[in-house]
Design a protein around this motif. Sequence first.
Motif, PDB file in Angstrom:
ATOM      1  N   GLY A  76       2.333  -4.865 -11.925  1.00  0.00           N
ATOM      2  CA  GLY A  76       1.429  -5.899 -12.433  1.00  0.00           C
ATOM      3  C   GLY A  76       0.375  -5.337 -13.370  1.00  0.00           C
ATOM      4  O   GLY A  76       0.259  -5.764 -14.528  1.00  0.00           O
ATOM      5  N   VAL A  77      -0.378  -4.356 -12.897  1.00  0.00           N
ATOM      6  CA  VAL A  77      -1.443  -3.781 -13.731  1.00  0.00           C
ATOM      7  C   VAL A  77      -0.825  -3.062 -14.927  1.00  0.00           C
ATOM      8  O   VAL A  77      -1.301  -3.179 -16.067  1.00  0.00           O
ATOM      9  CB  VAL A  77      -2.316  -2.804 -12.901  1.00  0.00           C
ATOM     10  N   ASP A 103       8.486   4.883 -14.116  1.00  0.00           N
ATOM     11  CA  ASP A 103       8.532   3.988 -12.943  1.00  0.00           C
ATOM     12  C   ASP A 103       9.910   4.111 -12.305  1.00  0.00           C
ATOM     13  O   ASP A 103      10.864   4.602 -12.931  1.00  0.00           O
ATOM     14  CB  ASP A 103       8.270   2.530 -13.404  1.00  0.00           C
ATOM     15  N   LEU A 154      -0.735   4.837 -11.924  1.00  0.00           N
ATOM     16  CA  LEU A 154      -0.786   3.554 -11.206  1.00  0.00           C
ATOM     17  C   LEU A 154       0.271   3.473 -10.115  1.00  0.00           C
ATOM     18  O   LEU A 154       0.208   2.589  -9.250  1.00  0.00           O
ATOM     19  CB  LEU A 154      -0.526   2.382 -12.178  1.00  0.00           C
ATOM     20  N   TYR A 182      -3.475   2.482   3.405  1.00  0.00           N
ATOM     21  CA  TYR A 182      -3.487   2.373   1.938  1.00  0.00           C
ATOM     22  C   TYR A 182      -4.833   2.864   1.384  1.00  0.00           C
ATOM     23  O   TYR A 182      -4.877   3.690   0.456  1.00  0.00           O
ATOM     24  CB  TYR A 182      -3.221   0.913   1.549  1.00  0.00           C
ATOM     25  N   LYS A 225      -6.166   6.200  -1.066  1.00  0.00           N
ATOM     26  CA  LYS A 225      -7.038   6.167  -2.246  1.00  0.00           C
ATOM     27  C   LYS A 225      -8.213   7.142  -2.087  1.00  0.00           C
ATOM     28  O   LYS A 225      -8.698   7.713  -3.054  1.00  0.00           O
ATOM     29  CB  LYS A 225      -7.523   4.736  -2.512  1.00  0.00           C
ATOM     30  N   CYS A 271      -6.866  -7.291 -10.119  1.00  0.00           N
ATOM     31  CA  CYS A 271      -6.442  -7.415 -11.520  1.00  0.00           C
ATOM     32  C   CYS A 271      -5.271  -8.380 -11.631  1.00  0.00           C
ATOM     33  O   CYS A 271      -4.126  -7.999 -11.376  1.00  0.00           O
ATOM     34  CB  CYS A 271      -6.086  -6.039 -12.073  1.00  0.00           C
TER      35      CYS A 271
END
Length: 273
Positions: free
Chosen positions: A17-18, A37, A73, A142, A146, A172
Motif C-alpha cells: 500500500g505505502v 518485493d 518498507l 509487530y 519496529k 497511510c
Amino acid sequence: MSDTEFGRILMTGAAGGVGTFLRAGLAELGWQVRGFDLVTPDEPGTTEWVVGDVGDAAALDAAMRDVDVVIHLAGIPVEDRFERILKSNIDGTYQVFDAAVRAGVPRILTASSNHAVGYHERADYRDAPIGVDVRPRPDTYYGVSKVFMEAIGSFYADRHGMQVVCVRIGSCFEEPKSIRMLDTWLSPADATRLFHALATAPEVGYEIVYGISANKTAWWDLEPARRLGYEPQDDSDVFAEKVEAAAGGAPDPADPEFRYLGGRFTMAVPPED
Ligand SMILES: NC(=O)c1ccc[n+]([C@@H]2O[C@H](COP(=O)([O-])OP(=O)(O)OC[C@H]3O[C@@H](n4cnc5c(N)ncnc54)[C@H](O)[C@@H]3O)[C@@H](O)[C@H]2O)c1
C-alpha cells in the motif's frame, strides 16, 4: 548515482500500500525507483523491479547496486505470531541494513510505526505533543519489531556512519477510515513529500520522525520531520464530518482506540495458525 534528477532509490515492499503511493510519487518527482518485493504488482509503472525476499542476502546485494537511498518498507504490517515477525520484520530488517553497508549505500529511510510507542497514553500529552524521544512502548510483537528497527538503525548509524531516518508512520491511506485516523492520517501526497524531504535533506545522522499529515487533531510532534524539510500540505479535517457521521458518536476516552497512541493494536493477539 543514476542519470535521473535525484538518483536511484531501492524500495523494499514496493508492491504494498505505502510502496504503491511512494513509487509513483517519487518517480514523478524525478527519482529512479527500483522496487524489491516478494511479488510484482499489476502495474509497476516506470519502476525497475526485482522479485525477492528481504531474507535473501544475495538478492539484496544484487538489488543494492548503484543505489543512493534505500526505503525499507517490506514486512508484515500488522500483529502476527512472533516466529513470522522474527523472520520478516526482524531478520529481514537486519538483512536490509547489512546489505546497504556492504554496498556502501549512504542513507536508509525505514518504515517504523506508531506501534513502537503504542502504549503511550493520549491523556499524558494534553499540554504538549508526544515527542520522538519517549521510551519505546511497543503494543504488539509487530511493535517490538519496529523498536528493533529503530535500534539497529541507531547502531548502524554509530558503527558504520550510515544516515538513518526511522519514520513512525501513522495511517497511510487514501482517506482516514476512523476517528483515530483523523489524528494519525498520512495522506499519500504528504507521504511522498515526507520521503522526498528525508531522501534529500543535507544533514542526516540518526533521526526518528513521526509521519503524519498536518492534521488539526494530531498530538504527535511533527517538528523533527519539519526540521528535515517536510512541509505537509494535507489535513484530515476535510474528512472529519464524513468520518464522524460514520462512527455515529463521540469517542469514549476509555476505549483503547482513543486512550492509547497505538489504538486497538493494544488489544491485538497473534493469530492461532
Ligand atoms: N500503512 C500504514 O499506515 C503503516 C503505518 C505504520 C507503519 N507502516 C509500515 O510501512 C510498511 C509498508 O506498509 P504497507 O501498509 O504498505 O504494508 P503492505 O502489506 O501493503 O506492504 C508490505 C509489502 O512488503 C512485501 N513483503 C513482505 N514480506 C516481504 C519479504 N520478506 N521480502 C520482500 N517483500 C516483502 C509484501 O509483499 C508487501 O508488498 C510496513 O513496514 C509497515 O509496517 C505502515
